[in-house]
Design an enzyme around this catalytic site. Structure first.
Site, PDB file in Angstrom:
ATOM      1  N   TRP A 156       1.236  -1.053   0.431  1.00 22.87           N
ATOM      2  CA  TRP A 156      -0.022  -0.401   0.124  1.00 22.87           C
ATOM      3  C   TRP A 156       0.450   1.673  -0.065  1.00 22.87           C
ATOM      4  CZ3 TRP A 156       1.622   2.377   4.414  1.00 22.87           C
ATOM      5  CH2 TRP A 156       2.500   1.554   5.287  1.00 22.87           C
ATOM      6  N   ASN A 157       2.249   1.029   0.290  1.00 22.27           N
ATOM      7  CA  ASN A 157       3.085   2.370   0.573  1.00 22.27           C
ATOM      8  C   ASN A 157       3.349   2.831  -1.189  1.00 22.27           C
ATOM      9  OD1 ASN A 157       5.379   0.328   0.381  1.00 22.27           O
ATOM     10  ND2 ASN A 157       6.378   1.383   1.042  1.00 22.27           N
ATOM     11  N   LYS A 180      -2.406  -8.279  -7.732  1.00 21.06           N
ATOM     12  CA  LYS A 180      -3.639  -8.505  -6.277  1.00 21.06           C
ATOM     13  C   LYS A 180      -2.753  -7.408  -5.530  1.00 21.06           C
ATOM     14  CE  LYS A 180      -3.380  -9.439  -2.503  1.00 21.06           C
ATOM     15  NZ  LYS A 180      -3.618  -7.972  -2.237  1.00 21.06           N
ATOM     16  N   GLU A 183      -5.105  -4.863  -0.135  1.00 18.27           N
ATOM     17  CA  GLU A 183      -6.735  -3.844   0.163  1.00 18.27           C
ATOM     18  C   GLU A 183      -7.041  -2.740   0.757  1.00 18.27           C
ATOM     19  OE1 GLU A 183      -4.906  -6.851  -0.238  1.00 18.27           O
ATOM     20  OE2 GLU A 183      -6.076  -7.588  -1.200  1.00 18.27           O
ATOM     21  N   GLY A 233       6.517  -6.455  -1.180  1.00 22.24           N
ATOM     22  CA  GLY A 233       6.037  -6.316   0.340  1.00 22.24           C
ATOM     23  C   GLY A 233       6.869  -6.895   1.611  1.00 22.24           C
ATOM     24  N   GLU A 255      11.519  -7.945  -4.312  1.00 25.96           N
ATOM     25  CA  GLU A 255      11.238  -6.249  -3.686  1.00 25.96           C
ATOM     26  C   GLU A 255      10.618  -6.379  -2.034  1.00 25.96           C
ATOM     27  OE1 GLU A 255      12.909  -4.427  -5.419  1.00 25.96           O
ATOM     28  OE2 GLU A 255      12.699  -4.554  -7.518  1.00 25.96           O
ATOM     29  N   CYS A 289      10.072   1.706   2.047  1.00 24.34           N
ATOM     30  CA  CYS A 289      11.477   0.537   1.626  1.00 24.34           C
ATOM     31  C   CYS A 289      12.484   1.172   1.970  1.00 24.34           C
ATOM     32  CB  CYS A 289      11.255  -0.603   0.652  1.00 24.34           C
ATOM     33  SG  CYS A 289      11.293   0.486  -1.411  1.00 24.34           S
TER      34      CYS A 289
HETATM   35  P1  NAD Z   1       2.519  -7.239   3.207  1.00 29.76           P
HETATM   36  O1  NAD Z   1       4.595  -8.293   3.104  1.00 29.76           O
HETATM   37  O2  NAD Z   1       1.782  -7.622   3.905  1.00 29.76           O
HETATM   38  O3  NAD Z   1       2.214  -7.000   1.876  1.00 29.76           O
HETATM   39  C1  NAD Z   1       2.523  -7.833   0.726  1.00 29.76           C
HETATM   40  C2  NAD Z   1       1.563  -7.783  -0.416  1.00 29.76           C
HETATM   41  O4  NAD Z   1       1.341  -8.992  -0.151  1.00 29.76           O
HETATM   42  C3  NAD Z   1      -0.227  -7.091  -0.570  1.00 29.76           C
HETATM   43  O5  NAD Z   1      -0.647  -8.081  -1.867  1.00 29.76           O
HETATM   44  C4  NAD Z   1      -0.675  -8.277   0.625  1.00 29.76           C
HETATM   45  O6  NAD Z   1      -1.777  -7.841   0.383  1.00 29.76           O
HETATM   46  C5  NAD Z   1      -0.103  -9.258   0.566  1.00 29.76           C
HETATM   47  N1  NAD Z   1      -0.074 -10.750   1.203  1.00 29.76           N
HETATM   48  C6  NAD Z   1       0.350 -10.363   2.821  1.00 29.76           C
HETATM   49  N2  NAD Z   1       0.227 -11.042   3.502  1.00 29.76           N
HETATM   50  C7  NAD Z   1       0.184 -12.443   2.836  1.00 29.76           C
HETATM   51  C8  NAD Z   1      -0.088 -13.754   2.897  1.00 29.76           C
HETATM   52  N3  NAD Z   1       0.554 -14.732   3.904  1.00 29.76           N
HETATM   53  N4  NAD Z   1       0.883 -14.525   1.749  1.00 29.76           N
HETATM   54  C9  NAD Z   1       0.448 -13.791   0.761  1.00 29.76           C
HETATM   55  N5  NAD Z   1       0.652 -12.333   0.106  1.00 29.76           N
HETATM   56  C10 NAD Z   1       0.167 -11.958   1.079  1.00 29.76           C
HETATM   57  O7  NAD Z   1       4.036  -5.636   3.168  1.00 29.76           O
HETATM   58  P2  NAD Z   1       3.251  -4.655   3.329  1.00 29.76           P
HETATM   59  O8  NAD Z   1       3.023  -4.369   5.077  1.00 29.76           O
HETATM   60  O9  NAD Z   1       2.047  -4.514   2.679  1.00 29.76           O
HETATM   61  O10 NAD Z   1       3.844  -3.366   3.162  1.00 29.76           O
HETATM   62  C11 NAD Z   1       5.354  -3.236   3.469  1.00 29.76           C
HETATM   63  C12 NAD Z   1       6.601  -3.697   3.411  1.00 29.76           C
HETATM   64  O11 NAD Z   1       6.827  -3.547   1.730  1.00 29.76           O
HETATM   65  C13 NAD Z   1       7.524  -3.580   4.138  1.00 29.76           C
HETATM   66  O12 NAD Z   1       8.564  -4.648   4.846  1.00 29.76           O
HETATM   67  C14 NAD Z   1       8.594  -2.895   2.682  1.00 29.76           C
HETATM   68  O13 NAD Z   1       9.870  -2.777   4.002  1.00 29.76           O
HETATM   69  C15 NAD Z   1       8.365  -3.243   1.370  1.00 29.76           C
HETATM   70  N6  NAD Z   1       8.279  -3.289   0.991  1.00 29.76           N
HETATM   71  C16 NAD Z   1       9.710  -3.368  -0.413  1.00 29.76           C
HETATM   72  C17 NAD Z   1       9.525  -2.882  -0.977  1.00 29.76           C
HETATM   73  C18 NAD Z   1      10.560  -2.910  -2.349  1.00 29.76           C
HETATM   74  O14 NAD Z   1      10.825  -2.586  -3.744  1.00 29.76           O
HETATM   75  N7  NAD Z   1      11.922  -3.192  -2.307  1.00 29.76           N
HETATM   76  C19 NAD Z   1       8.382  -1.382  -1.855  1.00 29.76           C
HETATM   77  C20 NAD Z   1       7.374  -0.733  -0.991  1.00 29.76           C
HETATM   78  C21 NAD Z   1       7.714  -1.976   0.365  1.00 29.76           C
END
Ligand code: NAD
Length: 481
Positions: A156-157, A180, A183, A233, A255, A289
């Site tokens: 979402w960020n 996806k 949400e 994520g 990522e 991130c």
């Molecule tokens: P998250 O891992 O919770 O969610 C990311 C995506 O995965 C979302 O679409 C979410 O719905 C889905 N997801 C969540 N739980 C899941 C599961 N158990 N199984 C499958 N899919 C699932 O991450 P977040 O909290 O939304 O985002 C923050 C994280 O993302 C931080 O760690 C941040 O550093 C990282 N991030 C990395 C980058 C990069 O380019 N390296 C960029 C932005 C954010």
């Protein structure tokens, strides 16, 4: 999809060119994190919806890959134009659902449209090569082809930027996509899908679904239709998805999270370095991130750095992201606010100095104060876990070797930064810092033509740059006699 009758659009699924309303589906509320108010009701895809999206992506791939790269580029550029024309709505929606200050949403829109334009051009450069003959009359080629339907899961960020990177790469390379998005911030991705549809992307090429990620993501990824996963994520979720991807040997771009060190040496201009350090730290409330996190400051500057940092933070204005005068908005949800609060309390209990901030802000919305901690012990959780919040960690160092060891001591390797005037040191920093992206005297480490990605547990593969397109291509060798 209604885009003009009201600012925040109806939340729908987008499958095979069709906008699908909630109907009898399960759903969840999308909240404005600055106010706690409900913005919309987000439908969850059923298993039938997901099967339809996957079948559409399979068909869409066959159509899209045959459209010539030049034409695909025209469509991507047109989508970027449409997003710019709708900039007012697109940026306000992004700020309303993510809590990001409106000025930062405008920068993100600029970045997102630049990414689409980059892939519009780069798609025309999926060059192969012709090898030297091994026998008279023979020919040997290396060709690049689109890998196939891509599954993309985004956080979402960067509600506009993350979908733009994933859709841009897939579409530029000639792939279809089932995306996806998070949400928490669905409307930004839907506005992008709408722009792509209106620009001429055929039905089935882009499909947008939502639901319980623990069910939806594995279901999509396990489908034999999917040939590549592009995930942005957290590290734990990334690791789980890697295991599932292994079942079909699906290619992945990961990522993931980071914990960026910032090395500040004794020869810097303190005032301008502080200005940059504070602005970068609190961008999007630290929910970035590549957010600068562990500041290691040479002992000769340390006290002045902490004081100057704290003074600047105390002048920041926190509040509704649509109010242009605010520098920082809320955390994305109450869970993030509470997680940051717990990490700060843990650090203080273990002996860190709280220079400013610290107490979570009560009231409507999920606000966390901009916080400065100094003299942190190594065993504070926040020194090892990604804070993903508005907390600067500042510790002193004595010499180059010591600070390099500290900077590289965590299992992450996304971004790292250093500030110095010494050319000799700049060279050593570039060689020795373990990170996928290094900013020296700058926090600007992302443009569409540069590869964006991490090493170590921060993931693998890159988005953007020539690497971003390559990640959606396969290499085929053809030998003719
Ligand atoms: P998250 O891992 O919770 O969610 C990311 C995506 O995965 C979302 O679409 C979410 O719905 C889905 N997801 C969540 N739980 C899941 C599961 N158990 N199984 C499958 N899919 C699932 O991450 P977040 O909290 O939304 O985002 C923050 C994280 O993302 C931080 O760690 C941040 O550093 C990282 N991030 C990395 C980058 C990069 O380019 N390296 C960029 C932005 C954010």
């Amino acid at each position: 999809m209604a885009t003009n009758d009201k600012l925040y659009p109806e939340l729908q699924l987008f499958i095979d060119g069709e906008w699908i309303s909630k109907g009898a589906r399960k759903s969840e509320q999308v909240l404005n994190p600055a106010t706690g108010e409900v913005l919309g009701e987000l439908p969850h895809a059923t298993k039938e919806d997901l099967d339809r999206a996957l079948a559409a992506a399979e068909r869409g791939f066959k159509v899209w890959r045959r459209i010539l790269p030049e034409k695909r580029g025209e469509i991507l550029r047109r989508a970027a134009e449409i997003l710019k024309e709708r900039g007012d709505q697109v940026t306000k929606v992004a700020s309303m659902e993510s809590g990001k200050p409106i000025a930062q949403s405008r920068i993100e829109l600029h970045m997102s449209t630049e990414v689409l334009e980059w892939y519009a051009e780069e798609g025309r450069r999926a060059y192969g090569r012709v090898l030297a003959q091994r026998q008279p009359g023979s020919r040997m080629f290396v060709v690049k082809e689109p890998i196939g339907p891509v599954a993309a899961f985004t956080p979402w960020n960067f509600p506009q930027g993350n979908p733009a990177r994933k859709l841009g790469a897939a579409l530029g390379a000639g792939c279809s996509c089932v995306i996806k998005p998070a949400e928490d911030t669905p409307a930004s991705a839907l506005l992008m899908a709408k722009a792509l549809q209106e620009a001429g992307v055929p039905d089935g090429v882009v499909n947008v679904v939502f639901g319980d990620p623990t069910e939806v993501c594995p279901y999509i990824l396990r489908s034999k239709v999917i040939r590549k996963l592009s995930f942005t994520g957290s590290i734990p979720v990334g690791k789980e998805l890697m295991k599932i991807a292994a079942e079909n040997m699906t290619r992945t771009t990961m990522e993931l999270g980071g914990h960026a060190p910032v090395l500040v040496f004794e020869d810097v201009n303190l005032e301008s370095t502080l200005d940059m350090c504070v602005t970068a730290k609190y961008r999007n409330g630290g929910q970035v991130c590549v957010s600068p996190t562990r500041y290691y400051v040479h002992e000769s500057l340390y006290e002045k750095f902490v004081v100057g940092f704290t003074e600047r933070v105390n002048k920041m204005k926190i509040g509704n992201p649509l109010d242009e005068s605010n520098n920082m908005g809320p955390m994305i949800h109450a869970r993030r606010r509470d997680a940051v609060d717990a990490m700060v309390k843990d650090a203080v209990a273990k002996g860190a100095t709280l220079n400013t901030g610290g107490e979570a802000i009560t009231g409507p919305g999920f606000f966390s104060p901009p916080t400065v901690l100094s003299n942190l012990p190594d065993n504070a959780r926040i020194m090892k876990e990604e804070p993903f919040g508005p907390v600067a960690l500042i510790n002193p160092f004595k010499d180059f070797e010591e600070v390099m060891t500290k900077a590289n001591s965590l299992p992450f390797g996304l971004a790292a930064f250093a500030f110095t005037d010494s050319a000799k040191r700049v060279k050593l920093i570039g060689e020795q810092l373990e990170a996928g992206m290094i900013g020296i005297n700058s926090f600007a480490i992302s443009v569409p033509e540069s590869p964006f990605g991490g090493i170590k547990e921060s993931g693998h593969g890159s988005e953007e740059g020539i690497e971003g397109l390559e990640a959606c291509l396969i290499t085929k060798f053809i030998s003719e006699v």
